[in-house]
Design an enzyme around this catalytic site. Structure first.
Site, short mmCIF file in Angstrom:
data_model
loop_
_atom_site.label_atom_id
_atom_site.label_comp_id
_atom_site.label_asym_id
_atom_site.label_seq_id
_atom_site.Cartn_x
_atom_site.Cartn_y
_atom_site.Cartn_z
N ARG A 166 26.42 35.58 69.87
CA ARG A 166 27.08 34.28 69.82
C ARG A 166 26.78 33.60 68.48
NH1 ARG A 166 29.13 36.24 73.55
NH2 ARG A 166 29.43 35.47 75.67
N ARG B 160 31.68 9.76 74.97
CA ARG B 160 30.28 9.87 75.44
C ARG B 160 29.81 11.32 75.51
NH1 ARG B 160 29.20 6.41 80.69
NH2 ARG B 160 30.59 8.00 81.55
N GLY B 161 30.73 12.24 75.32
CA GLY B 161 30.38 13.66 75.37
C GLY B 161 29.68 14.10 74.09
N MET B 162 29.28 15.37 74.04
CA MET B 162 28.54 15.85 72.86
C MET B 162 29.40 15.76 71.60
SD MET B 162 26.57 19.42 72.24
CE MET B 162 27.96 20.48 72.53
N GLY C 271 32.54 14.15 71.18
CA GLY C 271 33.10 12.81 70.95
C GLY C 271 32.04 11.86 70.39
N TYR D 242 40.19 28.25 81.83
CA TYR D 242 39.92 27.32 80.72
C TYR D 242 40.71 27.74 79.48
CZ TYR D 242 36.80 25.18 77.13
OH TYR D 242 36.25 24.48 76.07
N LEU E 105 41.12 20.13 70.34
CA LEU E 105 40.03 21.10 70.17
C LEU E 105 40.23 22.31 71.08
CD1 LEU E 105 37.06 18.57 70.16
CD2 LEU E 105 37.99 19.78 68.20
N LYS F 171 43.54 25.72 77.33
CA LYS F 171 43.34 25.43 75.91
C LYS F 171 44.47 26.03 75.05
CE LYS F 171 39.51 23.07 75.65
NZ LYS F 171 39.49 21.76 74.99
N HIS G 199 25.79 25.33 78.84
CA HIS G 199 25.87 26.49 77.95
C HIS G 199 24.45 27.04 77.70
CE1 HIS G 199 29.76 24.50 76.86
NE2 HIS G 199 30.16 25.75 76.91
N SER H 109 38.66 26.50 71.44
CA SER H 109 37.31 27.05 71.57
C SER H 109 37.36 28.54 71.24
CB SER H 109 36.81 26.85 73.00
OG SER H 109 35.61 27.57 73.18
N SER H 110 36.29 29.06 70.62
CA SER H 110 36.31 30.47 70.23
C SER H 110 36.47 31.39 71.44
CB SER H 110 35.01 30.83 69.49
OG SER H 110 33.89 30.60 70.32
N CYS H 111 36.12 30.89 72.65
CA CYS H 111 36.18 31.75 73.84
C CYS H 111 37.60 31.95 74.34
CB CYS H 111 35.31 31.19 74.94
SG CYS H 111 35.95 29.68 75.61
N ASN I 31 30.71 28.14 69.60
CA ASN I 31 29.77 27.53 70.56
C ASN I 31 28.98 26.41 69.87
OD1 ASN I 31 30.52 30.02 71.82
ND2 ASN I 31 28.70 29.91 73.09
#
Ligand SMILES: NC(=O)C1=CN([C@@H]2O[C@H](COP(=O)(O)OP(=O)(O)OC[C@H]3O[C@@H](n4cnc5c(N)ncnc54)[C@H](OP(=O)(O)O)[C@@H]3O)[C@@H](O)[C@H]2O)C=CC1
Ligand SMILES: C[C@H]1O[C@H](OP(=O)(O)OP(=O)(O)OC[C@H]2O[C@@H](n3cnc4c(=O)[nH]c(N)nc43)[C@H](O)[C@@H]2O)[C@@H](O)[C@@H](O)C1=O
Length: 312
Positions: free
Chosen positions: A210, A13-15, A17, A137, A106, A141, A180, A108-110, A166
């Site tokens: 970014r 349900r996430g962005m 997924g 975080y 997954l 990751k 974000h 993340s670039s951060c 991002n």
């Protein structure tokens, strides 16, 4: 994957997924296992063990996580560390025990070092100190990436990691504190336009840079790599171009049609000065993004108006 493979999308349900699910459905896949966090709390090891033993998925997209913008990461430091470690430990270990054919994790670039050379190559991971605001975080990751590597080397599991830049798109989080920057700007400019406000306040100095990728592009890349990439090294997924936060603000402002001023609240953190992805590895494996930033912001604003704006 074949069209009848049993595919578990954690976080459907996430962005991210939901974008993966939309794309797989469009491509003709139809055998999904989908659970909300209410139905299955992925932090609970026992529940996850039972779920995997019963369902025996063939493929796993691990898109469930505790996610948020710079202030959320900095505020809920314990939650970002604990929840992400728990979710990924449970899923990765259960995937090994239940002989999942392939899993995608997954990053993340951060999570690259804060001051790494630009553009960020995959091998820069763990070569320097992390950005302070999202260190918990990032630690979680990095542990997830190392777990995939270790389960591959010790047990021969086909577990891969990708490193998205991002992201933005449908089902994004529009909370003003925890989101974000891109969804925050869409909401702030839209509400200011509707309310006739003279200015919009944004965070930091506006000088950080970014890179942004639409979630539908990320989903396409994830499925492409799931089908075509099986190596231990992670792969960056991005566009290879970036903008300053000020430039981003001007584009969102224009897209939304807000005509007032920008105010910069420098009591809020800037975060990493720049985190531009080197996407040469991704391109050499045959995948490139299709949605440019201006078009993507316009799509995201349309989606906000149709699906999110009225709920806020
Ligand atoms: N957004 C971004 O800019 C970026 C995201 N990523 C990564 O992409 C992945 C997905 O992020 P995104 O889609 O943006 O995040 P979202 O916040 O949109 O979605 C996260 C999903 O995780 C699920 N989830 C969270 N906690 C639990 C839990 N305890 N048990 C079960 N499910 C849980 C939620 O399920 P439910 O809805 O059922 O509650 C939700 O659907 C993450 O790994 C993130 O780190 C990487 C780079 C950038
Ligand atoms: C994807 C990545 O996202 C996070 O890192 P980030 O890129 O720094 O996150 P962000 O999108 O929240 O901010 C980007 C920039 O934008 C500025 N900014 C201006 N105005 C608003 C504003 O209104 N909201 C927000 N959130 N930021 C704003 C803000 O000050 C910063 O300079 C990680 O914690 C990390 O966990 C992670 O995975």
């Amino acid at each position: 994957m074949n069209k009848s493979s049993k595919i578990y999308i954690a976080g459907h349900r996430g962005m991210v997924g939901s974008a993966i699910l939309r794309k797989l459905e469009k491509d003709g896949f139809d055998n999904f296992i989908l659970k909300t966090s209410k139905e299955l709390d992925l932090r609970n090891q026992q529940e996850v063990s039972i779920f995997f033993a019963n369902e025996k998925p063939d493929y796993v997209f691990l898109a469930a996580a505790k996610v948020g913008g710079i202030v959320a990461n900095n505020t809920y430091r314990a939650d970002f560390l604990y929840e992400n470690l728990a979710i990924q430990n449970n899923i990765i270990h259960a995937s090994y025990l239940n002989k999942v054919k392939k899993l995608m994790f997954l990053g993340s670039s951060c999570i690259y070092p804060k001051l790494a050379p630009q553009p960020l190559k995959e091998e820069y991971l763990l070569t320097g100190l992390l950005e302070q605001t999202n260190e918990p975080y990032a630690i979680a990751k990095i542990a997830g990436i190392k777990m995939c590597e270790a389960y591959r080397s010790q047990y021969g599991c086909d577990f891969i990691s990708v490193m998205p830049t991002n992201l933005y798109g449908p089902n994004d989080n529009y909370d003003l504190q925890n989101s974000h920057v891109l969804p925050a700007m869409i909401r702030k400019f839209h509400e200011a336009k509707v309310n006739g406000n003279l200015s919009v306040t944004l965070w930091g100095t506006g000088s950080p840079m970014r890179e942004f990728l639409h979630a539908d592009d990320l989903a396409a890349a994830c499925i492409y790599l799931m089908e075509n990439y099986s190596e231990p090294e992670l792969v960056n997924v991005g566009t290879g171009t970036d903008v300053t936060i000020k430039e981003l603000a001007e584009t969102v402002k224009e897209t939304v049609g807000f005509e007032g001023d920008l105010v910069w609240d420098t009591s809020k953190p800037d975060g990493t000065p720049r985190k531009l992805m080197d996407v040469s590895k991704l391109h050499s494996h045959g995948w490139k993004h299709t949605i440019d930033l201006k078009e993507g912001i316009s799509l995201a604003y349309q989606d906000f108006l149709q699906n999110t704006g009225l709920r806020l």
